[in-house]
Design a protein around this motif. Structure first.
Motif, mmCIF file in Angstrom:
data_model
loop_
_atom_site.group_PDB
_atom_site.id
_atom_site.type_symbol
_atom_site.label_atom_id
_atom_site.label_comp_id
_atom_site.label_asym_id
_atom_site.label_seq_id
_atom_site.Cartn_x
_atom_site.Cartn_y
_atom_site.Cartn_z
ATOM 1 N N ARG A 97 52.990 144.716 53.319
ATOM 2 C CA ARG A 97 53.161 143.269 53.472
ATOM 3 C C ARG A 97 54.294 142.952 54.454
ATOM 4 O O ARG A 97 54.156 142.088 55.321
ATOM 5 C CB ARG A 97 53.448 142.625 52.124
ATOM 6 C CG ARG A 97 52.237 142.449 51.276
ATOM 7 C CD ARG A 97 52.495 141.530 50.086
ATOM 8 N NE ARG A 97 51.245 141.272 49.428
ATOM 9 C CZ ARG A 97 50.915 141.766 48.233
ATOM 10 N NH1 ARG A 97 51.755 142.519 47.573
ATOM 11 N NH2 ARG A 97 49.729 141.491 47.721
ATOM 12 N N SER A 98 55.392 143.682 54.326
ATOM 13 C CA SER A 98 56.532 143.475 55.218
ATOM 14 C C SER A 98 56.159 143.806 56.662
ATOM 15 O O SER A 98 56.448 143.036 57.589
ATOM 16 C CB SER A 98 57.704 144.339 54.758
ATOM 17 O OG SER A 98 58.771 144.231 55.649
ATOM 18 N N TRP A 99 55.496 144.946 56.859
ATOM 19 C CA TRP A 99 55.070 145.350 58.204
ATOM 20 C C TRP A 99 54.103 144.323 58.782
ATOM 21 O O TRP A 99 54.227 143.914 59.940
ATOM 22 C CB TRP A 99 54.424 146.739 58.162
ATOM 23 C CG TRP A 99 53.892 147.153 59.490
ATOM 24 C CD1 TRP A 99 54.577 147.748 60.503
ATOM 25 C CD2 TRP A 99 52.555 146.956 59.972
ATOM 26 N NE1 TRP A 99 53.747 147.941 61.582
ATOM 27 C CE2 TRP A 99 52.506 147.463 61.282
ATOM 28 C CE3 TRP A 99 51.397 146.402 59.419
ATOM 29 C CZ2 TRP A 99 51.345 147.437 62.053
ATOM 30 C CZ3 TRP A 99 50.248 146.369 60.180
ATOM 31 C CH2 TRP A 99 50.225 146.885 61.483
ATOM 32 N N ALA A 100 53.127 143.924 57.970
ATOM 33 C CA ALA A 100 52.120 142.963 58.437
ATOM 34 C C ALA A 100 52.793 141.646 58.830
ATOM 35 O O ALA A 100 52.502 141.096 59.896
ATOM 36 C CB ALA A 100 51.070 142.739 57.365
ATOM 37 N N SER A 101 53.694 141.174 58.005
ATOM 38 C CA SER A 101 54.393 139.923 58.289
ATOM 39 C C SER A 101 55.180 140.018 59.589
ATOM 40 O O SER A 101 55.169 139.083 60.404
ATOM 41 C CB SER A 101 55.324 139.575 57.123
ATOM 42 O OG SER A 101 56.062 138.423 57.427
ATOM 43 N N SER A 102 55.840 141.148 59.810
ATOM 44 C CA SER A 102 56.632 141.311 61.038
ATOM 45 C C SER A 102 55.745 141.401 62.279
ATOM 46 O O SER A 102 56.220 141.254 63.401
ATOM 47 C CB SER A 102 57.535 142.545 60.941
ATOM 48 O OG SER A 102 56.772 143.727 60.991
ATOM 49 N N ASN A 103 54.450 141.619 62.066
ATOM 50 C CA ASN A 103 53.498 141.685 63.179
ATOM 51 C C ASN A 103 52.567 140.471 63.208
ATOM 52 O O ASN A 103 51.520 140.505 63.872
ATOM 53 C CB ASN A 103 52.698 142.993 63.105
ATOM 54 C CG ASN A 103 53.506 144.172 63.564
ATOM 55 O OD1 ASN A 103 53.709 144.362 64.751
ATOM 56 N ND2 ASN A 103 54.026 144.942 62.616
ATOM 57 N N GLY A 104 52.935 139.438 62.471
ATOM 58 C CA GLY A 104 52.162 138.204 62.502
ATOM 59 C C GLY A 104 50.838 138.270 61.758
ATOM 60 O O GLY A 104 49.927 137.490 62.035
ATOM 61 N N LEU A 105 50.720 139.211 60.829
ATOM 62 C CA LEU A 105 49.507 139.362 60.016
ATOM 63 C C LEU A 105 49.858 139.050 58.567
ATOM 64 O O LEU A 105 51.005 139.170 58.164
ATOM 65 C CB LEU A 105 48.955 140.773 60.128
ATOM 66 C CG LEU A 105 48.591 141.256 61.538
ATOM 67 C CD1 LEU A 105 48.308 142.761 61.535
ATOM 68 C CD2 LEU A 105 47.392 140.491 62.058
ATOM 69 N N SER A 106 48.862 138.697 57.793
ATOM 70 C CA SER A 106 49.133 138.433 56.381
ATOM 71 C C SER A 106 48.313 139.380 55.520
ATOM 72 O O SER A 106 47.284 139.874 55.924
ATOM 73 C CB SER A 106 48.793 136.974 56.028
ATOM 74 O OG SER A 106 47.420 136.743 56.274
#
Length: 136
Positions: A124-133
Motif C-alpha cells: 500500500r505504501s509503495w503503491a501510494s508513493s507511485n500514485g496507485l491505490s
C-alpha cells in the motif's frame, strides 16, 4: 570518474548475480522440470536484475513465466504477490499505469490470501508513493 567506476562495479555485480541465477534456473529446470512452482525462485531474481538495469520488457517475460509456474493450487500466495508487485514495477517503468494498477490489485489479493498484513501494508505504501491505490 568515481561515479563511473561505481556504475561499472555495479554492472559487474549484476552480471555475477545474473550468472548465478541463470545457473540456478538451469539446475532447477533439469531437476524439477520446466513447470515446477519452485522455478519461480530463480526467475524472480533474474527479473529483479532486469528491472534494476532498466529492462522492464525482459523482466516481464521472466515474470510471465514465473506467473505460469505459480498458478494455484501449486504456487504460494506470497510468491504470487511478489511476482504481481514486480510486474507492477515493470509496467510503471513502461508507463503502463492501467496494467500496473491491475497488478497491484492482484498482489494485494494474494497478500491477503497469505494473511501477510505486513507485506500488504508495504505494498500500500509503495503503491501510494507511485500514485496507485490498493483496495481495502
Amino acid at each position: 570518474r568515481r561515479q563511473r567506476q561505481m556504475c561499472i562495479r555495479d554492472r559487474e555485480r549484476w552480471g555475477d548475480a545474473r550468472a548465478y541465477f541463470l545457473e540456478a534456473m538451469s539446475i532447477d529446470q533439469e531437476v524439477l522440470g520446466p513447470s515446477h512452482p519452485d522455478l519461480a525462485y530463480s526467475l524472480v531474481p533474474l527479473a529483479q536484475i532486469h528491472l534494476a538495469e532498466s529492462a522492464p520488457t525482459e523482466a516481464l517475460a521472466l515474470l510471465d513465466r514465473a506467473t505460469q509456474v505459480q498458478q494455484p493450487p501449486a504456487g504460494h500466495p506470497s510468491m504470487r504477490a511478489d511476482i504481481h508487485k514486480l510486474r507492477a514495477e515493470a509496467f510503471l517503468a513502461k508507463r503502463q499505469r492501467g496494467a500496473a494498477k491491475t497488478e497491484v490489485e492482484l498482489a494485494a489479493a494474494a497478500f491477503d490470501e497469505a494473511s501477510d498484513s505486513a507485506s500488504l501494508e508495504k505494498l500500500r505504501s509503495w503503491a501510494s508513493s507511485n500514485g496507485l491505490s490498493v483496495p481495502e
